[in-house]
Design an enzyme around this catalytic site. Structure first.
Site, PDB file in Angstrom:
ATOM      1  N   LEU A 140       0.857  -1.176   0.000  1.00 49.60           N
ATOM      2  CA  LEU A 140       0.000   0.000   0.000  1.00 49.60           C
ATOM      3  C   LEU A 140       0.899   1.234   0.000  1.00 49.60           C
ATOM      4  O   LEU A 140       1.914   1.260   0.710  1.00 49.60           O
ATOM      5  CB  LEU A 140      -0.887   0.029   1.246  1.00 49.60           C
ATOM      6  N   ASP A 141       0.547   2.260  -0.776  1.00 48.70           N
ATOM      7  CA  ASP A 141       1.314   3.498  -0.766  1.00 48.70           C
ATOM      8  C   ASP A 141       1.413   4.039   0.657  1.00 48.70           C
ATOM      9  O   ASP A 141       0.521   3.822   1.484  1.00 48.70           O
ATOM     10  CB  ASP A 141       0.650   4.550  -1.653  1.00 48.70           C
ATOM     11  N   SER A 142       2.485   4.773   0.926  1.00 47.45           N
ATOM     12  CA  SER A 142       2.683   5.315   2.274  1.00 47.45           C
ATOM     13  C   SER A 142       1.491   6.139   2.742  1.00 47.45           C
ATOM     14  O   SER A 142       1.075   6.052   3.905  1.00 47.45           O
ATOM     15  CB  SER A 142       3.954   6.178   2.304  1.00 47.45           C
TER      16      SER A 142
END
Length: 326
Positions: A67-69
């Site tokens: 998952l993106d930050s």
């Protein structure tokens, strides 16, 4: 005390299966996984269990899709032989709720980046957006973002860009969008419900949608509400429940039929306040009845057997992106 610590460590090392945790916005998926592992090793009696520096690794653990930050939501974790199930179990659909913002494009295609373009959006109507969304449903060709977990010469493109290297966009690839709905439209903000297959980038979708509307757009907020059979509503463990007891209570053991979700509600914490999707009850899957005890066998000094079916581990963004720690 030593006996108790040894028992906890043996219990941790005997875990084999899958469970889901909540990833909050900010840290990377790798950071979250390290925090989970450190919490479990501290509970098992290991002092200062820094996952990144410790030479001896006590437990095999990994996650099944970055998952993106800035994103939050469901992060599926495999432990022990459960890591072998991550690829085969997570090749199914994922669900997201994305809040986009019209009129501004960024270099990362989300709110963490620098604004590189601003265009008018007042001409865009709800009907316009709903009509354009039809072109992004089904099997489509999509160019991944430059800032991504995809790699060149063994390094992530996002890392190369931050170091000042020139990076060429990866070629467009076929991805699948099972469902795409406009949940809310309050310009410049809009909210999408998305169900997609592996390899799909929500940031690219929102960027392409903005261009199709003769404007531009970026992702302002992103929540993964479902990954495989694990939902934000029913299955995730929040950080205050990253304990052996709680994980044993929700762990889906290895079996020939894949993970066996109990379908029980209320065993885990609900998702954060805010937009969510897929609020229905979890699906009961065929297979062996689930028990509340931790599956597996004590592993110290013994050799693990391949009790879990699986393929070579593949992640959502690229081959071998399933993150493993030993």
């Amino acid at each position: 005390m030593a006996a108790t610590a040894g028992s906890s460590l043996a219990k941790l090392q005997s875990l084999n299966g899958l469970f889901a945790i909540y990833k909050k916005p900010g840290p990377t998926s790798a950071d979250v996984l390290n925090a989970l592992k450190d919490a479990l090793l501290r509970e098992a009696g290991l002092q200062n269990p820094n996952s990144r520096k410790r030479k001896k690794q006590w437990v095999k653990i990994g996650h099944g899709g970055t998952l993106d930050s800035a994103a939050s939501g469901v992060l599926v974790v495999g432990v022990g032989d459960g890591t072998k199930m991550l690829s085969s179990m997570l090749t199914g659909s994922k669900k997201y709720v994305a809040v986009g913002e019209l009129g501004k494009a960024t270099d990362t295609l989300d709110a963490t980046g620098t604004v590189v373009l601003e265009k008018t959006f007042e001409h865009v109507t709800r009907m316009d957006m709903e009509e354009k969304l039809k072109a992004f449903t089904g099997d489509i060709m999509q160019v991944p973002p430059l800032y991504s977990a995809l790699k060149k010469d063994g390094q992530r493109l996002s890392v190369l860009l931050k170091k000042g290297h020139q990076v060429e966009a990866k070629p467009a690839r076929r991805v699948t969008v099972f469902s795409l709905k406009l949940q809310d439209f309050q310009p410049p903000l809009f909210t999408l419900d998305i169900e997609c297959g592996g390899g799909f980038y929500v940031r690219s979708l929102v960027d392409d949608l903005g261009k199709a509307l003769s404007s531009c757009a970026h992702v302002k907020e992103l929540i993964r509400t479902k990954q495989g059979q694990f939902t934000l509503q029913d299955h995730v463990l929040h950080e205050d429940r990253w304990t052996l007891e709680d994980i044993c209570g929700v762990l889906q053991p290895c079996s020939d039929g894949g993970p066996q979700l109990s379908g029980k509600r209320g065993r885990t914490s609900p998702g954060p306040n805010g937009p969510t999707a897929d609020r229905g009850p979890s699906q009961d899957l065929p297979g062996s009845p689930r028990t509340d005890s931790c599956p597996g066998q004590d592993l110290p000094g013994s050799t693990r057997t391949d009790s879990c079916p699986g393929q070579d581990l593949l992640g959502r963004h690229q081959p071998a992106s399933v993150l493993l720690f030993w």
